[in-house]
Scaffold this motif. Structure first.
Motif, PDB file in Angstrom:
ATOM      1  N   ALA A 245       0.853  -1.191   0.000  1.00  0.00           N
ATOM      2  CA  ALA A 245       0.000   0.000   0.000  1.00  0.00           C
ATOM      3  C   ALA A 245       0.886   1.237   0.000  1.00  0.00           C
ATOM      4  CB  ALA A 245      -0.912  -0.010   1.219  1.00  0.00           C
ATOM      5  N   ASN A 246       0.541   2.203  -0.831  1.00  0.00           N
ATOM      6  CA  ASN A 246       1.380   3.373  -1.052  1.00  0.00           C
ATOM      7  C   ASN A 246       1.031   4.493  -0.076  1.00  0.00           C
ATOM      8  OD1 ASN A 246       2.886   5.477  -2.016  1.00  0.00           O
ATOM      9  ND2 ASN A 246       2.169   5.343  -4.121  1.00  0.00           N
ATOM     10  N   LEU A 247       1.906   4.741   0.881  1.00  0.00           N
ATOM     11  CA  LEU A 247       1.663   5.797   1.856  1.00  0.00           C
ATOM     12  C   LEU A 247       1.587   7.178   1.213  1.00  0.00           C
ATOM     13  CD1 LEU A 247       3.875   4.900   4.963  1.00  0.00           C
ATOM     14  CD2 LEU A 247       1.395   4.770   4.763  1.00  0.00           C
ATOM     15  N   VAL A 248       2.280   7.354   0.097  1.00  0.00           N
ATOM     16  CA  VAL A 248       2.291   8.660  -0.558  1.00  0.00           C
ATOM     17  C   VAL A 248       0.900   9.012  -1.095  1.00  0.00           C
ATOM     18  CG1 VAL A 248       3.301   9.968  -2.468  1.00  0.00           C
ATOM     19  CG2 VAL A 248       4.743   8.495  -1.084  1.00  0.00           C
ATOM     20  N   THR A 249       0.101   8.008  -1.400  1.00  0.00           N
ATOM     21  CA  THR A 249      -1.292   8.236  -1.799  1.00  0.00           C
ATOM     22  C   THR A 249      -2.215   8.220  -0.583  1.00  0.00           C
ATOM     23  OG1 THR A 249      -0.852   7.148  -3.924  1.00  0.00           O
ATOM     24  CG2 THR A 249      -3.154   7.427  -3.307  1.00  0.00           C
ATOM     25  N   ILE A 250      -1.945   7.319   0.338  1.00  0.00           N
ATOM     26  CA  ILE A 250      -2.819   7.152   1.501  1.00  0.00           C
ATOM     27  C   ILE A 250      -2.853   8.406   2.374  1.00  0.00           C
ATOM     28  CG2 ILE A 250      -3.053   5.907   3.699  1.00  0.00           C
ATOM     29  CD1 ILE A 250      -1.967   3.423   2.136  1.00  0.00           C
ATOM     30  N   VAL A 251      -1.692   9.013   2.613  1.00  0.00           N
ATOM     31  CA  VAL A 251      -1.633  10.154   3.531  1.00  0.00           C
ATOM     32  C   VAL A 251      -2.513  11.315   3.065  1.00  0.00           C
ATOM     33  CG1 VAL A 251      -0.126  11.929   4.516  1.00  0.00           C
ATOM     34  CG2 VAL A 251       0.578   9.531   4.546  1.00  0.00           C
ATOM     35  N   PRO A 252      -2.386  11.792   1.809  1.00  0.00           N
ATOM     36  CA  PRO A 252      -3.285  12.881   1.408  1.00  0.00           C
ATOM     37  C   PRO A 252      -4.735  12.449   1.281  1.00  0.00           C
ATOM     38  CG  PRO A 252      -1.887  12.210  -0.430  1.00  0.00           C
ATOM     39  CD  PRO A 252      -1.359  11.528   0.786  1.00  0.00           C
ATOM     40  N   ASP A 253      -4.985  11.174   0.946  1.00  0.00           N
ATOM     41  CA  ASP A 253      -6.370  10.698   0.930  1.00  0.00           C
ATOM     42  C   ASP A 253      -6.989  10.815   2.318  1.00  0.00           C
ATOM     43  OD1 ASP A 253      -6.590  10.124  -1.739  1.00  0.00           O
ATOM     44  OD2 ASP A 253      -6.265   7.968  -1.536  1.00  0.00           O
ATOM     45  N   LEU A 254      -6.257  10.359   3.324  1.00  0.00           N
ATOM     46  CA  LEU A 254      -6.769  10.416   4.698  1.00  0.00           C
ATOM     47  C   LEU A 254      -6.911  11.857   5.175  1.00  0.00           C
ATOM     48  CD1 LEU A 254      -4.760   7.546   6.440  1.00  0.00           C
ATOM     49  CD2 LEU A 254      -7.201   7.542   5.900  1.00  0.00           C
ATOM     50  N   GLN A 255      -5.915  12.663   4.881  1.00  0.00           N
ATOM     51  CA  GLN A 255      -5.873  13.999   5.458  1.00  0.00           C
ATOM     52  C   GLN A 255      -6.706  15.011   4.666  1.00  0.00           C
ATOM     53  OE1 GLN A 255      -2.368  14.552   7.565  1.00  0.00           O
ATOM     54  NE2 GLN A 255      -2.206  16.755   7.263  1.00  0.00           N
ATOM     55  N   CYS A 256      -6.638  14.946   3.343  1.00  0.00           N
ATOM     56  CA  CYS A 256      -7.332  15.946   2.511  1.00  0.00           C
ATOM     57  C   CYS A 256      -8.757  15.533   2.173  1.00  0.00           C
ATOM     58  CB  CYS A 256      -6.562  16.174   1.211  1.00  0.00           C
ATOM     59  SG  CYS A 256      -4.878  16.773   1.438  1.00  0.00           S
ATOM     60  N   LYS A 257      -9.005  14.235   2.097  1.00  0.00           N
ATOM     61  CA  LYS A 257     -10.318  13.766   1.635  1.00  0.00           C
ATOM     62  C   LYS A 257     -11.205  13.277   2.777  1.00  0.00           C
ATOM     63  CE  LYS A 257      -9.141  13.909  -2.835  1.00  0.00           C
ATOM     64  NZ  LYS A 257      -9.843  14.738  -3.837  1.00  0.00           N
ATOM     65  N   MET A 258     -10.588  12.675   3.798  1.00  0.00           N
ATOM     66  CA  MET A 258     -11.378  12.012   4.834  1.00  0.00           C
ATOM     67  C   MET A 258     -11.345  12.722   6.181  1.00  0.00           C
ATOM     68  SD  MET A 258     -10.378   8.046   3.823  1.00  0.00           S
ATOM     69  CE  MET A 258     -11.453   7.294   5.051  1.00  0.00           C
ATOM     70  N   GLY A 259     -10.531  13.768   6.297  1.00  0.00           N
ATOM     71  CA  GLY A 259     -10.550  14.583   7.498  1.00  0.00           C
ATOM     72  C   GLY A 259      -9.780  14.045   8.678  1.00  0.00           C
ATOM     73  N   PHE A 260      -8.914  13.038   8.472  1.00  0.00           N
ATOM     74  CA  PHE A 260      -8.089  12.519   9.555  1.00  0.00           C
ATOM     75  C   PHE A 260      -6.786  13.317   9.637  1.00  0.00           C
ATOM     76  CE2 PHE A 260     -10.743   8.864   8.428  1.00  0.00           C
ATOM     77  CZ  PHE A 260     -11.204   8.482   9.673  1.00  0.00           C
ATOM     78  N   SER A 261      -6.103  13.201  10.746  1.00  0.00           N
ATOM     79  CA  SER A 261      -4.807  13.854  10.932  1.00  0.00           C
ATOM     80  C   SER A 261      -3.702  12.805  10.846  1.00  0.00           C
ATOM     81  CB  SER A 261      -4.770  14.557  12.292  1.00  0.00           C
ATOM     82  OG  SER A 261      -3.463  15.027  12.570  1.00  0.00           O
ATOM     83  N   CYS A 262      -2.726  13.052   9.992  1.00  0.00           N
ATOM     84  CA  CYS A 262      -1.585  12.124   9.849  1.00  0.00           C
ATOM     85  C   CYS A 262      -0.269  12.835  10.121  1.00  0.00           C
ATOM     86  CB  CYS A 262      -1.554  11.523   8.446  1.00  0.00           C
ATOM     87  SG  CYS A 262      -3.000  10.546   8.011  1.00  0.00           S
ATOM     88  N   VAL A 263      -0.048  13.945   9.423  1.00  0.00           N
ATOM     89  CA  VAL A 263       1.181  14.730   9.577  1.00  0.00           C
ATOM     90  C   VAL A 263       0.794  16.208   9.567  1.00  0.00           C
ATOM     91  CG1 VAL A 263       2.697  13.009   8.501  1.00  0.00           C
ATOM     92  CG2 VAL A 263       1.599  14.751   7.076  1.00  0.00           C
ATOM     93  N   PRO A 264       1.648  17.098  10.050  1.00  0.00           N
ATOM     94  CA  PRO A 264       1.356  18.527   9.960  1.00  0.00           C
ATOM     95  C   PRO A 264       1.201  18.978   8.505  1.00  0.00           C
ATOM     96  CG  PRO A 264       3.170  18.118  11.479  1.00  0.00           C
ATOM     97  CD  PRO A 264       2.905  16.825  10.770  1.00  0.00           C
ATOM     98  N   ASP A 265       0.419  20.022   8.286  1.00  0.00           N
ATOM     99  CA  ASP A 265       0.204  20.510   6.922  1.00  0.00           C
ATOM    100  C   ASP A 265       1.504  20.885   6.240  1.00  0.00           C
ATOM    101  OD1 ASP A 265      -2.506  20.146   7.181  1.00  0.00           O
ATOM    102  OD2 ASP A 265      -2.951  22.237   7.662  1.00  0.00           O
ATOM    103  N   GLU A 266       2.452  21.450   7.012  1.00  0.00           N
ATOM    104  CA  GLU A 266       3.733  21.819   6.407  1.00  0.00           C
ATOM    105  C   GLU A 266       4.512  20.591   5.952  1.00  0.00           C
ATOM    106  OE1 GLU A 266       4.185  22.372  10.955  1.00  0.00           O
ATOM    107  OE2 GLU A 266       2.676  22.711   9.391  1.00  0.00           O
ATOM    108  N   SER A 267       4.323  19.470   6.630  1.00  0.00           N
ATOM    109  CA  SER A 267       4.957  18.222   6.184  1.00  0.00           C
ATOM    110  C   SER A 267       4.301  17.719   4.905  1.00  0.00           C
ATOM    111  CB  SER A 267       4.860  17.154   7.272  1.00  0.00           C
ATOM    112  OG  SER A 267       5.681  17.469   8.368  1.00  0.00           O
ATOM    113  N   LEU A 268       2.982  17.844   4.833  1.00  0.00           N
ATOM    114  CA  LEU A 268       2.274  17.391   3.635  1.00  0.00           C
ATOM    115  C   LEU A 268       2.793  18.104   2.396  1.00  0.00           C
ATOM    116  CD1 LEU A 268       0.022  15.394   2.907  1.00  0.00           C
ATOM    117  CD2 LEU A 268      -1.601  17.300   3.059  1.00  0.00           C
ATOM    118  N   ARG A 269       3.199  19.348   2.551  1.00  0.00           N
ATOM    119  CA  ARG A 269       3.742  20.089   1.410  1.00  0.00           C
ATOM    120  C   ARG A 269       5.114  19.573   0.984  1.00  0.00           C
ATOM    121  NH1 ARG A 269       0.662  24.292   3.891  1.00  0.00           N
ATOM    122  NH2 ARG A 269       2.310  24.837   5.370  1.00  0.00           N
ATOM    123  N   GLU A 270       5.706  18.692   1.781  1.00  0.00           N
ATOM    124  CA  GLU A 270       6.981  18.058   1.419  1.00  0.00           C
ATOM    125  C   GLU A 270       6.777  16.657   0.832  1.00  0.00           C
ATOM    126  OE1 GLU A 270      10.035  19.456   1.626  1.00  0.00           O
ATOM    127  OE2 GLU A 270       8.965  21.308   2.157  1.00  0.00           O
TER     128      GLU A 270
END
Length: 519
Positions: A245-270
């Motif tokens: 499973a690809n974390l690079v896809t999962i993280v923004p799916d969880l955070q941007c689409k489903m409203g969960f918290s995974c990493v800080p927004d500034e990290s997501l930009r990296e």
């Protein structure tokens, strides 16, 4: 309050099981540091009982000051009918001295009976004893229930019994694994429901999926919807067989689409930078078509699409590319409209584009003759610059000659002569040898220009691709040549095409050098 999902990265263990990946000790340390800086809380780094490199890693990582990540050693439960304090693999986990240990155990009766060659009772004892032993030593223990979903389908009591054994012994997380990657999303949800009903609300459940049926990411999201609070995966999906499973896809799916918290927004930009960094260290070409982080993820080709995008970016983009550190691109091709050219020009710093229509017509005409500008944006930018009335080319070809011959005592020899005019009317006439006619041309052109343009020393050819377009025409077929140049961290691509491979190569090569000298 936003629910937090714990990320668990296994690139350095499961990811290295992909074919053609072999990470050195230095590579693993570098990736671990980058994952920590990004904000991954759990980093699984290898199996210390399996090979000397992993054992060396766990010794070396102790000297690394991490910002927040917990390093995890991975290994199996004790062997059947043995004791943890005399089991070599378990003791290797202890010797790794990691704050967290991840144990894998069997959940499928097929594996219990045919691989371990034991029974359900002893298998549960193996799980419970090992979890309990490591908990007594003060370790956080994550239990990976291998083949859980296959086991649940075949023998629910056996599969759920293994979870009970791990939880009763104090496992901090019980992770359900779709090890063969063949489970579908609704089956994942049913499995999570069964595990939660068996273990109660206080046991934290995780998910580990593979992508053999193309559902690795979807299965992970389904598990989180059903109550999983830990997500295991790898960067770019690297893993055995097809992929993890690809974390690079999962993280923004969880955070941007489903409203969960995974990493800080500034990290997501990296995220895009992280994805490309790991690909570079692993020596694997980054996939341009990865969701969110691929070069093509926010690329727009059709003229109608680009026209709409220039008015309202959300018309053809599901998220803003900047959120994940990517950027919008317009691709120039025979399907383009003037908006594609205008956007490319603006990105290159060409504010006014009165020649956009003229360049667009030329692109369409050239693509009909075998050129392709989708991956050769530098060639299009060069067309725009050449269309400006005050543009002065850094050199002009007068003529070139290539010779390939077999010489007695030297074998096959390629030689090229090049005559070019530089601004001011000076003529440079040089010759050079190479391992082939194109290589000899490249050497001769550099030799002719280097006294006038010393910055050439920083430019180098990074890639040279040749494609035969209409092979039915045999040696008279049209050839397309793409060359990539790099200098100072920048990379650009130019294209040439024609029935003469030397001419097509010269066009791509000379355009690349002209672009590098004028951009």
């Amino acid at each position: 309050m936003t629910t937090r999902i714990e990320l668990y990265d296994t690139t350095l263990r499961d990811g290295t099981q992909r074919e053609n990946i072999s990470l050195s000790l230095a590579d693993k340390l570098a990736i671990a540091r980058r994952l920590d800086a990004f904000g991954i809380p759990y980093i699984e780094c290898g199996w210390p009982g399996s090979n000397p490199k992993d054992a060396d890693f766990f010794e070396a990582i102790r000297e690394v000051e991490l910002e927040q990540a917990r390093i995890c050693a991975f290994g199996a439960t004790r062997r059947k009918h043995s004791a943890c304090n005399r089991d070599g693999n378990v003791q290797a986990l202890v010797a790794a001295e990691t704050p967290t240990v991840t144990l894998v155990g069997k959940s499928w009766d097929l594996h219990v009976e045919k691989v371990l060659e034991t029974d359900a009772r002893e298998n549960e004892a193996m799980i419970g004893d090992t979890v309990g032993y490591l908990k007594e030593l003060g370790r956080e223990v994550i239990y990976d229930a291998e083949h859980f979903f296959d086991g649940l389908a075949g023998n629910p009591e056996c599969a759920l019994g293994t979870l009970r054994a791990a939880a009763a012994a104090g496992a901090d997380y019980v992770v359900l694994c779709d090890t063969n990657g063949g489970t579908l999303p609704w089956q994942i949800e049913a499995g999570i429901d069964a595990a939660r009903a068996e273990l109660g609300p206080d046991v934290r459940i995780g998910i580990h999926t593979h992508d053999d049926a193309g559902c690795g990411v979807a299965n992970t999201l389904a598990a989180v919807r059903a109550g999983a609070v830990m997500v295991q995966g790898t960067i770019n999906g690297y893993g055995e067989r097809v992929a993890n499973a690809n974390l690079v896809t999962i993280v923004p799916d969880l955070q941007c689409k489903m409203g969960f918290s995974c990493v800080p927004d500034e990290s997501l930009r990296e995220l895009t930078s992280l994805s490309r960094y790991v690909a570079e260290v692993a020596n694997i070409a980054h996939d341009d078509h990865l969701p969110y982080v691929g070069r093509s993820a926010f690329a727009h080709k059709g003229g109608i699409h680009v026209a709409a995008m220039l008015k309202e970016p959300s018309s053809y983009q599901h998220v803003e590319p900047e959120v994940v550190g990517n950027e919008m691109r317009t691709v120039v091709s025979e399907l383009s409209g003037r908006g594609n050219i205008a956007h490319l020009a603006a990105g290159a710093g060409i504010a006014e584009t009165p020649h956009a229509r003229e360049v667009l017509y030329k692109v369409k005409e050239l693509e009909n003759r075998g050129y392709s500008f989708e991956a050769a944006e530098a060639s299009v930018e060069l067309m725009l610059r050449r269309a400006e009335p005050d543009y002065e080319a850094p050199f002009r070809l007068i003529d070139f000659l290539t010779v390939v011959e077999h010489r007695d005592g030297r074998g096959l020899v390629a030689e090229a002569t090049v005559k070019v005019e530089v601004p001011g009317g000076a003529i440079a006439h040089t010759a050079a040898e190479g391992n082939g006619p194109v290589n000899a041309l490249a050497h001769a052109l550099r030799k002719a220009l280097e006294t006038h343009y010393p910055q050439l020393s920083e430019m180098r050819l990074a890639d040279y691709k040749v494609r035969i377009l209409d092979s039915a025409h045999g040696t008279a077929a049209t050839t397309r040549v793409l060359v990539d140049f790099v200098a100072g961290g920048e990379r650009w691509t130019t294209v040439g095409a024609g029935t003469n491979i030397i001419e097509a190569s010269w066009e791509a090569l000379s355009d690349a050098i002209e672009f590098g000298l004028t951009s």
